[in-house]
Design a protein around this motif. Structure first.
Motif, PDB file in Angstrom:
ATOM      1  N   ASP A   1       1.611 -16.971 -33.429  1.00 45.40           N
ATOM      2  CA  ASP A   1       1.889 -15.714 -34.128  1.00 45.40           C
ATOM      3  C   ASP A   1       3.374 -15.389 -34.153  1.00 45.40           C
ATOM      4  O   ASP A   1       3.811 -14.558 -34.956  1.00 45.40           O
ATOM      5  CB  ASP A   1       1.191 -14.548 -33.379  1.00 45.40           C
ATOM      6  CG  ASP A   1      -0.270 -14.429 -33.774  1.00 45.40           C
ATOM      7  OD1 ASP A   1      -0.656 -15.039 -34.784  1.00 45.40           O
ATOM      8  OD2 ASP A   1      -0.999 -13.718 -33.064  1.00 45.40           O
ATOM      9  N   VAL A   2       4.125 -15.948 -33.193  1.00 41.12           N
ATOM     10  CA  VAL A   2       5.506 -15.482 -33.016  1.00 41.12           C
ATOM     11  C   VAL A   2       6.489 -16.578 -33.407  1.00 41.12           C
ATOM     12  O   VAL A   2       6.372 -17.726 -32.955  1.00 41.12           O
ATOM     13  CB  VAL A   2       5.761 -15.059 -31.543  1.00 41.12           C
ATOM     14  CG1 VAL A   2       7.116 -14.378 -31.418  1.00 41.12           C
ATOM     15  CG2 VAL A   2       4.662 -14.135 -31.048  1.00 41.12           C
ATOM     16  N   ASP A   3       7.414 -16.200 -34.246  1.00 43.70           N
ATOM     17  CA  ASP A   3       8.485 -17.106 -34.658  1.00 43.70           C
ATOM     18  C   ASP A   3       9.261 -17.539 -33.410  1.00 43.70           C
ATOM     19  O   ASP A   3       9.741 -16.685 -32.654  1.00 43.70           O
ATOM     20  CB  ASP A   3       9.404 -16.341 -35.618  1.00 43.70           C
ATOM     21  CG  ASP A   3      10.489 -17.221 -36.205  1.00 43.70           C
ATOM     22  OD1 ASP A   3      10.882 -18.192 -35.540  1.00 43.70           O
ATOM     23  OD2 ASP A   3      10.945 -16.923 -37.323  1.00 43.70           O
ATOM     24  N   PRO A   4       9.401 -18.850 -33.151  1.00 49.94           N
ATOM     25  CA  PRO A   4      10.082 -19.289 -31.922  1.00 49.94           C
ATOM     26  C   PRO A   4      11.519 -18.766 -31.789  1.00 49.94           C
ATOM     27  O   PRO A   4      12.043 -18.695 -30.689  1.00 49.94           O
ATOM     28  CB  PRO A   4      10.082 -20.816 -32.040  1.00 49.94           C
ATOM     29  CG  PRO A   4       8.998 -21.137 -32.996  1.00 49.94           C
ATOM     30  CD  PRO A   4       8.880 -19.977 -33.921  1.00 49.94           C
ATOM     31  N   ARG A   5      12.137 -18.374 -32.911  1.00 49.05           N
ATOM     32  CA  ARG A   5      13.518 -17.851 -32.830  1.00 49.05           C
ATOM     33  C   ARG A   5      13.575 -16.551 -32.025  1.00 49.05           C
ATOM     34  O   ARG A   5      14.637 -16.168 -31.549  1.00 49.05           O
ATOM     35  CB  ARG A   5      14.076 -17.611 -34.233  1.00 49.05           C
ATOM     36  CG  ARG A   5      14.379 -18.908 -35.001  1.00 49.05           C
ATOM     37  CD  ARG A   5      14.863 -18.582 -36.390  1.00 49.05           C
ATOM     38  NE  ARG A   5      13.878 -17.795 -37.135  1.00 49.05           N
ATOM     39  CZ  ARG A   5      14.185 -16.899 -38.074  1.00 49.05           C
ATOM     40  NH1 ARG A   5      15.439 -16.668 -38.389  1.00 49.05           N
ATOM     41  NH2 ARG A   5      13.234 -16.229 -38.701  1.00 49.05           N
ATOM     42  N   VAL A   6      12.444 -15.889 -31.876  1.00 51.35           N
ATOM     43  CA  VAL A   6      12.411 -14.637 -31.096  1.00 51.35           C
ATOM     44  C   VAL A   6      12.848 -14.899 -29.651  1.00 51.35           C
ATOM     45  O   VAL A   6      13.482 -14.064 -29.012  1.00 51.35           O
ATOM     46  CB  VAL A   6      10.982 -14.022 -31.151  1.00 51.35           C
ATOM     47  CG1 VAL A   6      10.827 -12.895 -30.143  1.00 51.35           C
ATOM     48  CG2 VAL A   6      10.689 -13.523 -32.555  1.00 51.35           C
ATOM     49  N   HIS A   7      12.528 -16.096 -29.171  1.00 57.10           N
ATOM     50  CA  HIS A   7      12.875 -16.444 -27.779  1.00 57.10           C
ATOM     51  C   HIS A   7      14.394 -16.532 -27.581  1.00 57.10           C
ATOM     52  O   HIS A   7      14.883 -16.407 -26.450  1.00 57.10           O
ATOM     53  CB  HIS A   7      12.213 -17.778 -27.414  1.00 57.10           C
ATOM     54  CG  HIS A   7      12.291 -18.137 -25.961  1.00 57.10           C
ATOM     55  ND1 HIS A   7      11.803 -17.321 -24.958  1.00 57.10           N
ATOM     56  CD2 HIS A   7      12.804 -19.217 -25.325  1.00 57.10           C
ATOM     57  CE1 HIS A   7      12.009 -17.896 -23.776  1.00 57.10           C
ATOM     58  NE2 HIS A   7      12.632 -19.045 -23.977  1.00 57.10           N
TER      59      HIS A   7
ATOM     60  N   TYR B   1      11.614 -12.623 -23.733  1.00 59.42           N
ATOM     61  CA  TYR B   1      11.050 -13.851 -23.151  1.00 59.42           C
ATOM     62  C   TYR B   1       9.721 -14.123 -23.841  1.00 59.42           C
ATOM     63  O   TYR B   1       8.779 -13.352 -23.705  1.00 59.42           O
ATOM     64  CB  TYR B   1      10.864 -13.679 -21.639  1.00 59.42           C
ATOM     65  CG  TYR B   1      12.155 -13.299 -20.948  1.00 59.42           C
ATOM     66  CD1 TYR B   1      13.117 -14.257 -20.656  1.00 59.42           C
ATOM     67  CD2 TYR B   1      12.435 -11.966 -20.640  1.00 59.42           C
ATOM     68  CE1 TYR B   1      14.315 -13.908 -20.062  1.00 59.42           C
ATOM     69  CE2 TYR B   1      13.634 -11.608 -20.041  1.00 59.42           C
ATOM     70  CZ  TYR B   1      14.568 -12.584 -19.755  1.00 59.42           C
ATOM     71  OH  TYR B   1      15.758 -12.237 -19.174  1.00 59.42           O
ATOM     72  N   LEU B   2       9.701 -15.203 -24.611  1.00 60.58           N
ATOM     73  CA  LEU B   2       8.506 -15.550 -25.371  1.00 60.58           C
ATOM     74  C   LEU B   2       7.820 -16.754 -24.724  1.00 60.58           C
ATOM     75  O   LEU B   2       8.452 -17.794 -24.512  1.00 60.58           O
ATOM     76  CB  LEU B   2       8.903 -15.885 -26.815  1.00 60.58           C
ATOM     77  CG  LEU B   2       7.848 -16.598 -27.668  1.00 60.58           C
ATOM     78  CD1 LEU B   2       6.618 -15.704 -27.877  1.00 60.58           C
ATOM     79  CD2 LEU B   2       8.435 -16.994 -29.026  1.00 60.58           C
TER      80      LEU B   2
ATOM     81  N   ASP C   1       2.260 -15.210 -26.554  1.00 55.54           N
ATOM     82  CA  ASP C   1       1.646 -15.633 -27.814  1.00 55.54           C
ATOM     83  C   ASP C   1       0.528 -16.615 -27.494  1.00 55.54           C
ATOM     84  O   ASP C   1       0.778 -17.779 -27.205  1.00 55.54           O
ATOM     85  CB  ASP C   1       2.718 -16.289 -28.693  1.00 55.54           C
ATOM     86  CG  ASP C   1       2.173 -16.707 -30.052  1.00 55.54           C
ATOM     87  OD1 ASP C   1       0.981 -16.461 -30.310  1.00 55.54           O
ATOM     88  OD2 ASP C   1       2.945 -17.271 -30.854  1.00 55.54           O
ATOM     89  N   ILE C   2      -0.710 -16.113 -27.540  1.00 58.89           N
ATOM     90  CA  ILE C   2      -1.811 -17.015 -27.197  1.00 58.89           C
ATOM     91  C   ILE C   2      -2.602 -17.403 -28.444  1.00 58.89           C
ATOM     92  O   ILE C   2      -3.722 -17.892 -28.350  1.00 58.89           O
ATOM     93  CB  ILE C   2      -2.740 -16.417 -26.108  1.00 58.89           C
ATOM     94  CG1 ILE C   2      -2.992 -14.945 -26.342  1.00 58.89           C
ATOM     95  CG2 ILE C   2      -2.174 -16.621 -24.734  1.00 58.89           C
ATOM     96  CD1 ILE C   2      -3.852 -14.312 -25.275  1.00 58.89           C
ATOM     97  N   ALA C   3      -1.986 -17.197 -29.604  1.00 61.63           N
ATOM     98  CA  ALA C   3      -2.681 -17.558 -30.844  1.00 61.63           C
ATOM     99  C   ALA C   3      -2.383 -19.013 -31.224  1.00 61.63           C
ATOM    100  O   ALA C   3      -1.320 -19.531 -30.932  1.00 61.63           O
ATOM    101  CB  ALA C   3      -2.209 -16.644 -31.970  1.00 61.63           C
ATOM    102  N   VAL C   4      -3.358 -19.645 -31.844  1.00 52.61           N
ATOM    103  CA  VAL C   4      -3.150 -20.974 -32.421  1.00 52.61           C
ATOM    104  C   VAL C   4      -3.752 -20.925 -33.828  1.00 52.61           C
ATOM    105  O   VAL C   4      -4.959 -20.710 -33.955  1.00 52.61           O
ATOM    106  CB  VAL C   4      -3.855 -22.071 -31.598  1.00 52.61           C
ATOM    107  CG1 VAL C   4      -3.640 -23.436 -32.262  1.00 52.61           C
ATOM    108  CG2 VAL C   4      -3.353 -22.086 -30.167  1.00 52.61           C
ATOM    109  N   PRO C   5      -2.935 -21.085 -34.878  1.00 51.33           N
ATOM    110  CA  PRO C   5      -1.486 -21.306 -34.879  1.00 51.33           C
ATOM    111  C   PRO C   5      -0.719 -20.097 -34.339  1.00 51.33           C
ATOM    112  O   PRO C   5      -1.235 -18.980 -34.353  1.00 51.33           O
ATOM    113  CB  PRO C   5      -1.162 -21.541 -36.353  1.00 51.33           C
ATOM    114  CG  PRO C   5      -2.285 -20.918 -37.104  1.00 51.33           C
ATOM    115  CD  PRO C   5      -3.487 -21.021 -36.254  1.00 51.33           C
TER     116      PRO C   5
END
Lengths: 262, 348
Positions: free
Chosen positions: B280-286, B292-293, B274-278
């Protein structure tokens, strides 16, 4: 009392595995580990010394040397190293040697500490083909489960670091987790298949092993077979499969202790 | 006696470096021109985008240094305020050994410079502008460069966000030739990241973007295929790496979109960058097993950690170089032998 040549060659094998383990730990800590000729030489040297022992002992007792816990543990240690040379290259797991060396050392050292290690071999007895096939395949299958345990530990260590967003220099050199996942599955299938044949061989023996011994082998088989069945039917995360392979190996260890007592 | 003279990125801006850069085809002529100088007996020119250095052997290094300095200023029309660094004897050797070991590189420990020095030496050797002293010096530098890299961690790990992403992908999947990549968003950074993965063998690039036209253009550029943005969750079962860099002000990848694909993945891991700011990926995915996020901060932290570790290794590297210098036959006392021209190259 002077040590027998059999004891000495096994001591040499144990020292080879100790050297391999020490070399791997030192170089992994330095971050400069390269699986190469040293590890191959040490594991190969240890394996050759064990082969020499098994040959001498086999000639002495006129059959497969699996008559005492000392011989059983040595045979498992030898199987682990033999499987490493067969399975390692197939799954591109040269670093499995890091974990193979301590496992082989553990079994070989346990064998050498047994009281019968210093005793002469048992007198020649009549061996049955099915009996020897049963014992040999069961022990090789345990070797496969031991390597699956090693691959499982490698997976869990890396998975933990990847989840923590860290890569330590030592673990940086371990095999990719996807290769480990495939190796664990392959080793569990190999071990379970060999154990299946080993159990079926027991029923062809003229004098079948004691029921409690067979029951515990069936239990080990059921554990791994149900793991594989669950994995194929319901799907299982690689982490759970690795944990099952790593911690599930405790059951074969306990069963060995139980069989050794009988 | 050995000497080196030149300039590098450390003290010289690119505007000057690009003026003195010598293309490979011009090197033999330049080398022969150096040997025309009265006090220069042997010469090697190392010319890269970050440095232009001349190594030479001479019976009077001070005079040779002045002559090479003047030759460079004349050839490249340089003003007097541009200064060259110069080293003599052991210091010249120490400098070359540091450069060959990657200690003097912009990216500490990088390996490309080693090949560039080898090429520079091969060119000079082929042009017969090296003899006993520089042959020994450069052979020694190759030996030391290898020793430093093999015995320290100076080249281990990745130092940029893109290379960390590639390293992680290889840590997870091994050979990337069997890996499939999906790009969410068609930004420049995700394109570069995907190109890095492609360069290591990743295939089957899928591009999904809110502007389908942009997705089509990027997919064409990368020999991949474009899908509509609404369809990307259906493809998570078949890809190994997802690079997300949409301009969305909220998260676009949630656990509910990833979980259904896991069973069909049959234990195959999923790597999400996820190289977007803000983000893109909900941290719960990790938290999902096998997923592996890594967001931009996690990647940068790993790159920074490696850079710091390489800095910490410099002392060990310098100690190796010092040990070699002490033991080197190059600096044992011996009468200086003035070679007879034309120089006959030593066999490599």
């Amino acid at each position: 009392m002077p040590l027998s040549r059999e004891f000495l060659v096994l001591l040499g094998a144990a020292l080879c595995y100790l050297g391999g383990f020490g070399y791997a730990v030192h170089s992994l800590r330095q971050g400069t580990y390269r699986p190469g000729r040293w590890m191959l030489l040490l594991l190969g040297g240890g394996g050759l010394l064990q082969t020499l022992f098994l040959r001498w002992r086999g000639q002495a007792i006129g059959g497969c040397p699996m008559t005492t816990p000392f011989e059983l543990l040595t045979f498992i240690s030898w199987s682990i190293v033999a499987l490493y040379f067969i399975i390692g290259p197939a799954y591109r797991l040269s670093l499995l040697g890091v974990f193979t060396a301590p496992l082989a050392l553990l079994f070989q050292a346990s064998a050498l500490l047994r009281p019968e290690a210093l005793a002469p071999p048992l007198p020649k007895i009549t061996h049955s083909f099915w009996g020897e096939l049963h014992a040999a395949l069961a022990l090789v299958s345990y070797g496969a489960f031991a390597l699956a345990c090693a691959a499982g530990i490698m997976f869990l260590l890396q998975d933990r670091q990847l989840k923590q967003h860290r890569i330590s220099p030592g673990l940086r050199q371990l095999p990719p987790i996807h290769y480990l996942t495939r190796a664990i599955r392959g080793l569990l299938i190999t071990g379970t298949s060999l154990l299946t044949v080993a159990i079926l061989s027991a029923y062809r023996m003229e004098k079948q092993p004691p029921t409690d011994k067979l029951t515990i082998v069936w239990f080990v088989w059921a554990l791994y077979a149900s793991l594989l069945l669950y994995e194929s039917r319901r799907g299982m995360s690689a982490r759970r499969a690795a944990a099952a392979a790593a911690f599930g190996f405790l059951i074969p260890i306990i069963s060995l202790w139980f069989i050794g007592r009988h | 006696m050995l000497l080196c003279l030149g300039l590098s990125y450390a003290h010289t801006p690119v505007e000057v470096r690009e003026r003195v850069a010598l293309p490979a085809k011009d090197l033999p002529t330049a080398l022969h021109a150096l040997l025309e100088l009265p006090d220069v007996d042997e010469a090697v020119i190392v010319s890269t985008c970050n440095r232009m250095e001349i190594y030479a052997a001479s019976p009077s290094p001070a005079a040779a240094t002045a002559q090479i300095d003047a030759w460079l200023r004349l050839r490249f029309s340089l003003s007097p305020d541009i200064a060259f660094f110069h080293h003599h004897r052991e210091e010249a050797a120490r400098h070359l050994f540091s450069v060959a070991s990657g200690l003097d590189s912009m990216v500490l420990g990088e390996t490309e410079i080693f090949g560039q020095i080898k090429d520079a030496y091969a060119t000079a050797h082929a042009a017969a502008t090296t003899s006993r002293h520089l042959n020994k010096l450069f052979q020694e530098s190759f030996r030391i460069g290898k020793a430093v890299r093999n015995n320290t961690q100076i080249q281990r790990g990745s130092t940029s966000v893109g290379s960390v992403a590639v390293e992680l992908a290889e840590k997870i999947f091994g050979d990337l030739r069997d890996s499939h990549v999906m790009l969410l968003g068609a930004g420049d950074m995700s394109r570069r990241c995907a190109q890095s993965l492609q360069s290591r063998g990743a295939k089957g690039i899928i591009v999904s973007n809110r502007s389908h036209q942009r997705a089509l253009e990027l997919a064409q550029e990368m020999n991949g295929r474009a899908i509509s943005f609404e369809d990307w969750p259906a493809h998570t079962a078949h890809v190994d790496v997802i690079i997300s860099s949409t301009a969305a002000p909220h998260t676009v990848i949630h656990p509910e979109q990833v979980l259904p694909s896991l069973r069909r993945r049959r234990g195959r891991p999923l790597f999400i960058i996820d190289i977007a700011v803000p983000r893109d990926v909900d941290p719960r995915v990790h938290d999902i097993e096998g997923v592996y996020l890594y967001d931009i901060d996690a990647l940068e932290a790993l790159a920074s950690e490696t850079r710091q570790r390489r800095q910490d290794e410099i002392i060990r590297c310098l100690a190796i170089i010092d040990d070699h210098l002490k033991a080197s036959p190059l600096f044992r006392p011996h009468p200086f032998h003035h070679p007879t021209r034309p120089h006959l190259p030593d066999p490599i």
